[in-house]
Design a protein around this motif. Structure first.
Motif, mmCIF file in Angstrom:
data_model
loop_
_atom_site.group_PDB
_atom_site.id
_atom_site.type_symbol
_atom_site.label_atom_id
_atom_site.label_comp_id
_atom_site.label_asym_id
_atom_site.label_seq_id
_atom_site.Cartn_x
_atom_site.Cartn_y
_atom_site.Cartn_z
ATOM 1 N N UNK A 116 12.165 17.397 2.163
ATOM 2 C CA UNK A 116 11.580 16.107 2.521
ATOM 3 C C UNK A 116 10.132 16.125 2.070
ATOM 4 N N UNK A 117 9.727 15.077 1.354
ATOM 5 C CA UNK A 117 8.365 14.967 0.839
ATOM 6 C C UNK A 117 7.726 13.705 1.410
ATOM 7 N N UNK A 118 6.694 13.881 2.238
ATOM 8 C CA UNK A 118 5.941 12.739 2.758
ATOM 9 C C UNK A 118 4.885 12.388 1.714
ATOM 10 N N UNK A 119 5.070 11.261 1.073
ATOM 11 C CA UNK A 119 4.202 10.853 -0.040
ATOM 12 C C UNK A 119 3.607 9.492 0.287
ATOM 13 N N UNK A 120 2.310 9.475 0.572
ATOM 14 C CA UNK A 120 1.649 8.222 0.934
ATOM 15 C C UNK A 120 0.147 8.387 0.721
ATOM 16 N N UNK A 121 -0.452 7.509 -0.075
ATOM 17 C CA UNK A 121 -1.879 7.601 -0.376
ATOM 18 C C UNK A 121 -2.746 7.462 0.870
ATOM 19 N N UNK A 122 -2.215 6.834 1.907
ATOM 20 C CA UNK A 122 -2.990 6.642 3.130
ATOM 21 C C UNK A 122 -3.317 7.956 3.825
ATOM 22 N N UNK A 123 -2.626 9.039 3.457
ATOM 23 C CA UNK A 123 -2.882 10.335 4.085
ATOM 24 C C UNK A 123 -4.121 11.029 3.537
ATOM 25 N N UNK A 124 -4.711 10.504 2.491
ATOM 26 C CA UNK A 124 -5.865 11.156 1.865
ATOM 27 C C UNK A 124 -6.974 11.396 2.897
ATOM 28 N N UNK A 129 -7.106 15.009 8.719
ATOM 29 C CA UNK A 129 -7.442 16.327 9.244
ATOM 30 C C UNK A 129 -6.193 16.996 9.818
ATOM 31 N N UNK A 130 -6.363 18.155 10.435
ATOM 32 C CA UNK A 130 -5.221 18.937 10.916
ATOM 33 C C UNK A 130 -4.439 18.199 11.992
ATOM 34 N N UNK A 131 -5.147 17.486 12.874
ATOM 35 C CA UNK A 131 -4.460 16.775 13.955
ATOM 36 C C UNK A 131 -3.628 15.627 13.383
ATOM 37 N N UNK A 132 -4.187 14.891 12.446
ATOM 38 C CA UNK A 132 -3.442 13.790 11.831
ATOM 39 C C UNK A 132 -2.249 14.309 11.033
ATOM 40 N N UNK A 174 12.090 11.420 -0.403
ATOM 41 C CA UNK A 174 10.689 10.996 -0.402
ATOM 42 C C UNK A 174 10.516 9.892 0.635
ATOM 43 N N UNK A 175 9.595 10.117 1.580
ATOM 44 C CA UNK A 175 9.367 9.167 2.663
ATOM 45 C C UNK A 175 7.904 8.732 2.692
ATOM 46 N N UNK A 176 7.674 7.476 3.043
ATOM 47 C CA UNK A 176 6.323 6.967 3.259
ATOM 48 C C UNK A 176 5.983 7.092 4.742
ATOM 49 N N UNK A 177 4.742 6.806 5.098
ATOM 50 C CA UNK A 177 4.358 6.836 6.504
ATOM 51 C C UNK A 177 5.143 5.794 7.297
ATOM 52 N N UNK A 178 5.381 4.637 6.680
ATOM 53 C CA UNK A 178 6.147 3.596 7.363
ATOM 54 C C UNK A 178 7.567 4.063 7.675
ATOM 55 N N UNK A 179 8.125 4.876 6.793
ATOM 56 C CA UNK A 179 9.496 5.360 6.992
ATOM 57 C C UNK A 179 9.624 6.241 8.232
ATOM 58 N N UNK A 180 8.538 6.896 8.624
ATOM 59 C CA UNK A 180 8.598 7.800 9.781
ATOM 60 C C UNK A 180 7.848 7.232 10.987
ATOM 61 N N UNK A 181 7.448 5.972 10.897
ATOM 62 C CA UNK A 181 6.825 5.304 12.038
ATOM 63 C C UNK A 181 5.387 5.671 12.298
ATOM 64 N N UNK A 182 4.643 6.012 11.247
ATOM 65 C CA UNK A 182 3.225 6.329 11.391
ATOM 66 C C UNK A 182 2.404 5.153 10.880
ATOM 67 N N UNK A 183 1.459 4.682 11.689
ATOM 68 C CA UNK A 183 0.614 3.561 11.313
ATOM 69 C C UNK A 183 -0.557 4.042 10.453
ATOM 70 N N UNK A 184 -1.010 3.207 9.510
ATOM 71 C CA UNK A 184 -2.118 3.621 8.631
ATOM 72 C C UNK A 184 -3.380 4.027 9.384
ATOM 73 N N UNK A 185 -3.662 3.387 10.526
ATOM 74 C CA UNK A 185 -4.879 3.713 11.267
ATOM 75 C C UNK A 185 -4.780 5.041 12.015
ATOM 76 N N UNK A 186 -3.622 5.680 11.974
ATOM 77 C CA UNK A 186 -3.453 6.973 12.636
ATOM 78 C C UNK A 186 -3.783 8.140 11.712
ATOM 79 N N UNK A 187 -4.015 7.864 10.446
ATOM 80 C CA UNK A 187 -4.255 8.924 9.470
ATOM 81 C C UNK A 187 -5.418 8.536 8.556
ATOM 82 N N UNK A 188 -5.750 9.433 7.659
ATOM 83 C CA UNK A 188 -6.728 9.115 6.633
ATOM 84 C C UNK A 188 -8.153 9.506 6.975
ATOM 85 N N UNK A 189 -8.977 9.583 5.960
ATOM 86 C CA UNK A 189 -10.361 10.038 6.082
ATOM 87 C C UNK A 189 -11.160 9.207 7.073
#
Length: 261
Positions: A84-92, A95-98, A204-219
């Motif tokens: 399984x590959x989580x591929x989403x630019x929003x993860x850029x 940190x470790x917790x996210x 290949x899954x996006x953040x939306x596919x696993x129920x993660x909101x964009x504001x929960x991740x990212x720099x």
């Protein structure tokens, strides 16, 4: 039979020059060759040994940019069954917790997971906390920094080596473990394994596919921020000692001057 998920990560080659990006101080992934982290190879090997002894299935799980596929294929060529590959630019810049939250959510998409195996720390961030954070999110027992791991039915036992001695740990399944350098010596992928890996499933899954909101991740949403960085200084020439009968004295004087002795 044990269904195992192995957490893997693609990192800059430890023998390459690694650096941070000038703009946001995140890892510059293009500055060095990318490889499957060495400790992850040991985690995959441990999962394969458990599968060979008791049956089951080994799935590798990774989050990262498109080039992470190379690390995934390496794990598949060793003998893992699928990935399984989580591929989403929003993860850029996450940190470790996210990252742990994303991986925990992704684990929820794998049916019948009984054991999650990870390395004790990746060679790029060296945080060493992701397996424990995931265990907290999923409310599962976790055994960390293991040098030995045994699965017997629904019971898990392991050994953790520290400066204070060897600790014997045990838990029931499902559980999460992290392994250290002494756990095993990973196998080399065979030609047959390399060819077989090309046909294995990589979901290949996006953040939306696993129920993660964009504001929960990212720099921008990370709990920690790097404000500056200083490049490692270039190597300088050492001091040469010419032995004219007093070489030992000169070396001793140098060591004393450097407060080494």
């Amino acid at each position: 039979m044990t269904n195992i998920v192995v957490l893997i990560k693609q990192v800059p080659d430890t023998y390459s020059e690694r650096k941070l990006s000038d703009g946001d101080y995140t890892l510059d992934r293009e500055a060095a060759d990318a490889v499957l982290d060495e400790i992850n190879e040991k985690a995959v090997e441990e999962a394969l040994q458990i599968k060979e002894a008791a049956g089951g299935e080994v799935t590798v799980l990774a989050a990262g940019p498109a080039r992470t596929t190379d690390a995934i294929r390496k794990a598949l060529s060793m003998g893992a069954d699928k990935a399984i590959h989580i591929l989403d630019d929003a993860m850029h810049g996450s940190d470790a917790i996210q990252t742990s939250w994303v991986l925990a959510r992704a684990l929820g998409t794998v049916e019948g997971v009984e054991l999650v195996i990870a390395g004790n720390e990746a060679t790029d961030g060296r945080v060493g906390a992701v397996p424990a954070i995931i265990a907290e999110y999923l409310e599962l027992p976790h055994l960390t920094h293991l040098r030995k791991l045994t699965v017997d039915g629904d019971k898990l036992t392991g050994e953790r080596e520290t400066d204070d001695g060897i600790f014997h740990l045990e838990s029931s399944l499902p559980a999460i473990v992290s392994v250290g350098e002494k756990i095993n010596e990973p196998r080399f992928p065979s030609f047959k394994g390399i060819m077989a890996a090309k046909k294995k499933e990589v979901q290949v899954l996006s953040l939306a596919d696993i129920g993660v909101e964009p504001e929960e991740v990212g720099l921008a949403n990370a709990g920690s921020t790097v404000t500056t960085s200083t490049p490692k200084p270039a190597k300088t020439a050492g001091e040469k000692v010419v032995d004219e009968g007093d070489g030992g004295t000169k070396v001793a004087e140098y060591l004393v001057g450097q407060k080494i002795i």
